[in-house]
Enzyme design. Structure first.
Site, PDB file in Angstrom:
ATOM      1  N   ARG A  47       0.821  -1.218   0.000  1.00  0.00           N
ATOM      2  CA  ARG A  47       0.000   0.000   0.000  1.00  0.00           C
ATOM      3  C   ARG A  47       0.855   1.268   0.000  1.00  0.00           C
ATOM      4  O   ARG A  47       0.314   2.358  -0.114  1.00  0.00           O
ATOM      5  CB  ARG A  47      -0.852   0.058   1.274  1.00  0.00           C
ATOM      6  CG  ARG A  47      -2.048  -0.872   1.318  1.00  0.00           C
ATOM      7  CD  ARG A  47      -3.309  -0.211   0.847  1.00  0.00           C
ATOM      8  NE  ARG A  47      -4.448  -0.116   1.725  1.00  0.00           N
ATOM      9  CZ  ARG A  47      -5.354  -1.062   1.956  1.00  0.00           C
ATOM     10  NH1 ARG A  47      -5.190  -2.264   1.503  1.00  0.00           N
ATOM     11  NH2 ARG A  47      -6.408  -0.794   2.666  1.00  0.00           N
ATOM     12  N   ARG A  77     -21.927  -1.448   0.070  1.00  0.00           N
ATOM     13  CA  ARG A  77     -21.237  -2.484   0.842  1.00  0.00           C
ATOM     14  C   ARG A  77     -21.459  -2.247   2.341  1.00  0.00           C
ATOM     15  O   ARG A  77     -21.657  -3.184   3.103  1.00  0.00           O
ATOM     16  CB  ARG A  77     -19.738  -2.476   0.523  1.00  0.00           C
ATOM     17  CG  ARG A  77     -18.979  -3.575   1.238  1.00  0.00           C
ATOM     18  CD  ARG A  77     -17.576  -3.697   0.709  1.00  0.00           C
ATOM     19  NE  ARG A  77     -16.709  -2.670   1.235  1.00  0.00           N
ATOM     20  CZ  ARG A  77     -15.435  -2.524   0.873  1.00  0.00           C
ATOM     21  NH1 ARG A  77     -14.901  -3.314  -0.030  1.00  0.00           N
ATOM     22  NH2 ARG A  77     -14.689  -1.584   1.404  1.00  0.00           N
ATOM     23  N   ARG A 115      -9.933   6.966   3.401  1.00  0.00           N
ATOM     24  CA  ARG A 115      -9.247   5.803   2.825  1.00  0.00           C
ATOM     25  C   ARG A 115      -8.944   6.032   1.349  1.00  0.00           C
ATOM     26  O   ARG A 115      -7.894   5.638   0.857  1.00  0.00           O
ATOM     27  CB  ARG A 115     -10.081   4.542   3.040  1.00  0.00           C
ATOM     28  CG  ARG A 115     -10.044   4.096   4.513  1.00  0.00           C
ATOM     29  CD  ARG A 115     -11.181   3.173   4.881  1.00  0.00           C
ATOM     30  NE  ARG A 115     -11.123   1.930   4.162  1.00  0.00           N
ATOM     31  CZ  ARG A 115     -12.213   1.258   3.760  1.00  0.00           C
ATOM     32  NH1 ARG A 115     -13.417   1.736   3.995  1.00  0.00           N
ATOM     33  NH2 ARG A 115     -12.082   0.136   3.130  1.00  0.00           N
TER      34      ARG A 115
END
Ligand code: AMP
Length: 186
Positions: free
Chosen positions: A88, A127, A144
């Site tokens: 990441r 979601r 995020r």
């Protein structure tokens, strides 16, 4: 087959990783899932990671790299894997390079799934309704996605330079996207 599946949150990495896992008969390894499992079971790792996950921030590299190193050394990962949600940031790329060098197992491809930000936000809202993930609130989703844009997206250029990047449109039917990924890998 040793693969990374990359792309922003909500693009469908988890779903596509599962389909690749079935197709190539390799484990799908998601660092996010490993953290969530540890959070749920209140392990020392889960407790340490909780504050970062709750804020939509990256868990410190030291913890994350160790999890990946241990997981890739397991027996079921000998013939390949698809890694979802790692690396990441640039330092995790370096750590992964070292892990793979030590194991003597080079990466085959990094698959990047693309979609625009509005599509991603809508998918993550859905979601949140279905899965009830604590970090799928509008503020944390935005955080995020920002972390992704600043820290993770630049990594695609690294894999592109290495000739390992396969880019696939992440918008459309799940099966079509899966077919496109598999044919791009052949
Ligand atoms: P994900 O399900 O992949 O979006 O991951 C959920 C959360 O777990 C992230 O927002 C991070 O807090 C943490 N996480 C997952 N993978 C990593 C990683 N490679 N490095 C640092 N933190 C991670």
């Amino acid at each position: 087959m040793r693969l990374l599946i990359m792309g922003p949150q909500g693009v469908g990495k988890g779903t596509q990783a599962e389909l690749l896992s079935k197709y190539f008969n390799i484990p799908a390894i998601s660092t996010g899932d490993i953290f969530r499992y540890n959070l749920k079971n209140e392990t020392p790792l889960g407790l340490e990671a909780k504050a970062f996950i709750d804020k939509g921030l990256l868990v410190p590299d030291e913890l994350t790299n160790k999890i990946v190193k241990d997981r890739l050394a397991k027996d079921d990962a000998k013939n390949g894997w698809v890694l979802d949600g790692y690396p990441r940031n640039a330092s995790q790329v370096e750590a992964l390079d070292t892990i793979l060098e030590e194991l003597g197992t080079p990466l085959d491809h990094a698959v990047a799934l693309n979609a625009d930000r509005q599509v991603l936000i809508e998918r993550m809202k859905k979601r949140a309704e279905i899965e009830g993930r604590a970090d799928d609130t509008p503020e944390i989703i935005a955080k995020r996605l920002d972390v992704y844009a600043h820290e993770t997206e630049p990594l695609l250029a690294i894999y592109k330079k290495r000739g390992a990047l396969v880019e696939v449109d992440g918008v459309g039917e799940v099966e079509t996207i899966s077919k496109n990924i598999i044919s791009a890998l052949k």
